[in-house]
Design a protein around this motif. Structure first.
Motif, PDB file in Angstrom:
ATOM      1  N   LEU A  27       5.114   6.879   1.863  1.00  0.00           N
ATOM      2  CA  LEU A  27       5.858   5.680   2.218  1.00  0.00           C
ATOM      3  C   LEU A  27       5.142   4.484   1.617  1.00  0.00           C
ATOM      4  O   LEU A  27       3.956   4.554   1.296  1.00  0.00           O
ATOM      5  N   ILE A  28       5.836   3.376   1.533  1.00  0.00           N
ATOM      6  CA  ILE A  28       5.239   2.128   1.075  1.00  0.00           C
ATOM      7  C   ILE A  28       5.143   1.198   2.278  1.00  0.00           C
ATOM      8  O   ILE A  28       6.068   1.108   3.078  1.00  0.00           O
ATOM      9  N   THR A  29       4.015   0.532   2.403  1.00  0.00           N
ATOM     10  CA  THR A  29       3.887  -0.531   3.395  1.00  0.00           C
ATOM     11  C   THR A  29       3.739  -1.849   2.652  1.00  0.00           C
ATOM     12  O   THR A  29       3.153  -1.895   1.558  1.00  0.00           O
ATOM     13  N   GLY A  88       0.823  -1.205   0.000  1.00  0.00           N
ATOM     14  CA  GLY A  88       0.000   0.000   0.000  1.00  0.00           C
ATOM     15  C   GLY A  88       0.855   1.252   0.000  1.00  0.00           C
ATOM     16  O   GLY A  88       2.010   1.237   0.426  1.00  0.00           O
ATOM     17  N   GLN A  89       0.270   2.340  -0.475  1.00  0.00           N
ATOM     18  CA  GLN A  89       0.925   3.652  -0.497  1.00  0.00           C
ATOM     19  C   GLN A  89       0.403   4.445   0.702  1.00  0.00           C
ATOM     20  O   GLN A  89      -0.768   4.791   0.758  1.00  0.00           O
ATOM     21  N   VAL A  90       1.276   4.708   1.662  1.00  0.00           N
ATOM     22  CA  VAL A  90       0.914   5.463   2.857  1.00  0.00           C
ATOM     23  C   VAL A  90       1.247   6.925   2.616  1.00  0.00           C
ATOM     24  O   VAL A  90       2.336   7.254   2.144  1.00  0.00           O
ATOM     25  N   GLN A 122       8.638  -4.376  -0.073  1.00  0.00           N
ATOM     26  CA  GLN A 122       8.940  -3.090  -0.703  1.00  0.00           C
ATOM     27  C   GLN A 122       8.888  -1.919   0.278  1.00  0.00           C
ATOM     28  O   GLN A 122       9.228  -0.800  -0.092  1.00  0.00           O
ATOM     29  N   GLY A 123       8.426  -2.177   1.476  1.00  0.00           N
ATOM     30  CA  GLY A 123       8.318  -1.102   2.450  1.00  0.00           C
ATOM     31  C   GLY A 123       8.160  -1.663   3.848  1.00  0.00           C
ATOM     32  O   GLY A 123       8.243  -2.871   4.064  1.00  0.00           O
ATOM     33  N   LEU A 124       7.919  -0.761   4.778  1.00  0.00           N
ATOM     34  CA  LEU A 124       7.785  -1.161   6.171  1.00  0.00           C
ATOM     35  C   LEU A 124       6.513  -1.974   6.394  1.00  0.00           C
ATOM     36  O   LEU A 124       5.463  -1.663   5.845  1.00  0.00           O
ATOM     37  N   ALA A 125       6.620  -2.999   7.218  1.00  0.00           N
ATOM     38  CA  ALA A 125       5.450  -3.752   7.649  1.00  0.00           C
ATOM     39  C   ALA A 125       4.789  -2.973   8.796  1.00  0.00           C
ATOM     40  O   ALA A 125       5.424  -2.101   9.412  1.00  0.00           O
TER      41      ALA A 125
END
Length: 132
Positions: free
Chosen positions: A27-29, A18-20, A40-43
């Motif tokens: 940010l990417i989650t 997702g795009q946060v 690809q990003g933080l969990a």
């Protein structure tokens, strides 16, 4: 009532991604590959740790500036842990490049317990969910 933070997430085509967005920041989650994500990003729990350590760093720097103390460069790290019995806890570690006096070390530990995000996590928080 005052809103002190806001974030939105828009799902992406990839599973778990997702795009946060928060203000002008993006940010990417995602979940790690071991959980079926693409890493690809933080969990989600990484965001909790990131909020805690960011608040810790900012609060310590504000305290040092207010008191005219030079803490030098330092690092804050956190691990979110859970066991099979359902217990959850966070381990937070600080390391300073310069040596701190025993008195200052104790003050730093005291301040860490009083940071806003620490206090929020320790007392828990109500979550209200609505459908729009």
């Amino acid at each position: 009532m005052a809103i002190i933070a806001n974030a939105k997430v828009q799902s992406c085509p990839e599973a778990w991604s997702g795009q946060v967005t928060s203000g002008k920041h993006q940010l990417i989650t995602d979940k790690p590959e071991s959980f079926g994500g693409r890493d690809q990003g933080l969990a989600p729990y990484d965001f909790i740790c990131s909020g805690l350590i960011s608040c810790t760093m900012i609060t310590l720097r504000m305290y040092a500036q207010h008191k005219g103390i030079d803490l030098g460069e330092f690092r804050v790290e956190a691990d979110f842990n859970a066991n099979k019995e359902g217990k959850e806890w966070i381990e937070r570690r600080l390391s300073f490049e310069q040596e701190l006096s025993e008195e200052l070390k104790q003050k730093v530990l005291d301040i860490c317990q009083k940071t806003p995000v620490t206090k929020t996590l320790l007392r828990s928080v109500e979550i209200e969910t609505t459908l729009l």
